[in-house]
Design a protein around this motif. Structure first.
Motif, PDB file in Angstrom:
ATOM      1  N   ASP A  47      -2.377  -0.107   4.721  1.00 26.80           N
ATOM      2  CA  ASP A  47      -3.131  -1.393   4.377  1.00 26.80           C
ATOM      3  C   ASP A  47      -3.075  -1.866   2.978  1.00 26.80           C
ATOM      4  OD1 ASP A  47      -3.911  -1.535   6.483  1.00 26.80           O
ATOM      5  OD2 ASP A  47      -5.719  -0.240   6.544  1.00 26.80           O
ATOM      6  N   LYS A  48      -3.031  -0.928   1.791  1.00 21.82           N
ATOM      7  CA  LYS A  48      -3.371  -1.045   0.664  1.00 21.82           C
ATOM      8  C   LYS A  48      -1.132  -0.929   0.283  1.00 21.82           C
ATOM      9  CE  LYS A  48      -4.968  -0.768  -2.768  1.00 21.82           C
ATOM     10  NZ  LYS A  48      -6.128  -1.879  -3.168  1.00 21.82           N
TER      11      LYS A  48
ATOM     12  N   ASP B 262      -0.799  -4.261   0.792  1.00 21.75           N
ATOM     13  CA  ASP B 262      -1.694  -5.613  -0.193  1.00 21.75           C
ATOM     14  C   ASP B 262      -0.181  -5.012  -1.201  1.00 21.75           C
ATOM     15  OD1 ASP B 262      -3.553  -5.706   1.025  1.00 21.75           O
ATOM     16  OD2 ASP B 262      -4.806  -4.043   0.464  1.00 21.75           O
TER      17      ASP B 262
END
Length: 289
Positions: free
Chosen positions: A109-110, A113
């Motif tokens: 997820d990061k 991002d």
């Protein structure tokens, strides 16, 4: 249960064979990121021009941020740098370092991002396009309300990366074989993502085509998940002998006791029975199309 659920969700390191480092490739004889004007002029480089600092304070701040290795610290340093040097060409480079850091930490997820932040400054960066596409392709679920939009974005980004891999990579000062290996790796990732989208949609012939392209694009480091999915795509087309060949290769490429290894061995066992116990000779490399 679908066989796809038996495989692990693998986020492949986009930087595995990359010549891109935390410092951008040096333009001509100038140190990477060094302020322009501090080195003698040289012939124009091929490919995209590497990013440069405009001032010495910007370059010093960049070097300090680029020296960090913890992904959370890299992200904060990139945010601070972007706020202080709002027009710097090096903002995307620092966010890409954080993207790599989160990828190595298996924080998908990061990683996505950070990939999106890279794209804010360089909308055509192929690594960042694939970073977003890969997470969307692997982690979108049927129950997601925005499923169609997520999958459409994944497909669009992967297709775009296949184009920008030819135009958006700095090549100055890099050996041609290293550049081609890096491009091959990115092409392999793009086709693997497209193949995954088609695989999950049970579009077996389309999945077969793109998974073969993924394997062929970077044969020196074959993705075992792509090989396993190719086997299953062929299995679902009732092409059992060829499917068994790739299942056997997937077994060779995976470790027993892992999710991917268990899935590969189960698929091989199934296909061996369907082929009346006749197993083709294992191959360490996939056959060419």
């Amino acid at each position: 249960m679908k066989r796809a659920a038996m495989t692990t969700v693998v986020v492949v390191g986009l930087a595995a064979c990359s010549f891109a480092q935390s410092n951008p490739p040096a333009p001509q004889n100038t140190q990477a990121g060094q302020p322009a004007g501090q080195a003698a002029a040289a012939p124009a480089p091929t490919g995209k021009r590497p990013p440069q600092a405009k001032t010495q304070p910007e370059f010093d701040a960049y070097k300090a941020a680029a020296a960090l290795t913890d992904p959370a610290a890299q992200e904060k340093a990139a945010d601070d740098f972007a706020a202080k040097f709002a027009d710097s060409e090096l903002r995307a480079v620092l966010y890409k370092s954080a993207m790599h850091g989160y990828q190595q930490a298996n924080n998908a997820d990061k990683m996505m991002d950070m990939s999106r932040k890279v794209l804010n400054y360089d909308a055509d960066d192929p690594e960042a396009l694939l970073g977003v596409a890969q997470v969307l392709a692997e982690r979108t679920r049927d129950t997601d309300l925005d499923k169609d939009q997520r999958l459409a974005e994944a497909k669009k980004n992967a297709q775009r990366a296949l184009s920008t891999v030819e135009t958006d990579i700095p090549t100055a000062g890099q050996p041609p074989d290293r550049i081609e290996a890096y491009k091959g790796f990115l092409r392999s990732e793009a086709y693997a993502i497209l193949g995954t989208l088609e695989y999950n949609a049970k579009a077996w012939p389309d999945a077969e085509g793109d998974l073969r392209k993924s394997i062929d694009a970077f044969p020196q480091q074959v993705d075992p998940i792509a090989v396993l999915r190719l086997s299953i795509a062929l299995d679902n087309q009732k092409r059992y002998p060829e499917a068994l060949k790739y299942a056997s290769q997937a077994v060779e490429l995976t470790k027993e006791g892992t999710n991917a290894g268990a899935a590969a061995r189960a698929e091989k066992d199934r296909l061996t029975k369907l082929n009346s116990g006749t197993e083709p000779t294992p191959s360490s490399a996939p056959p060419k199309n």
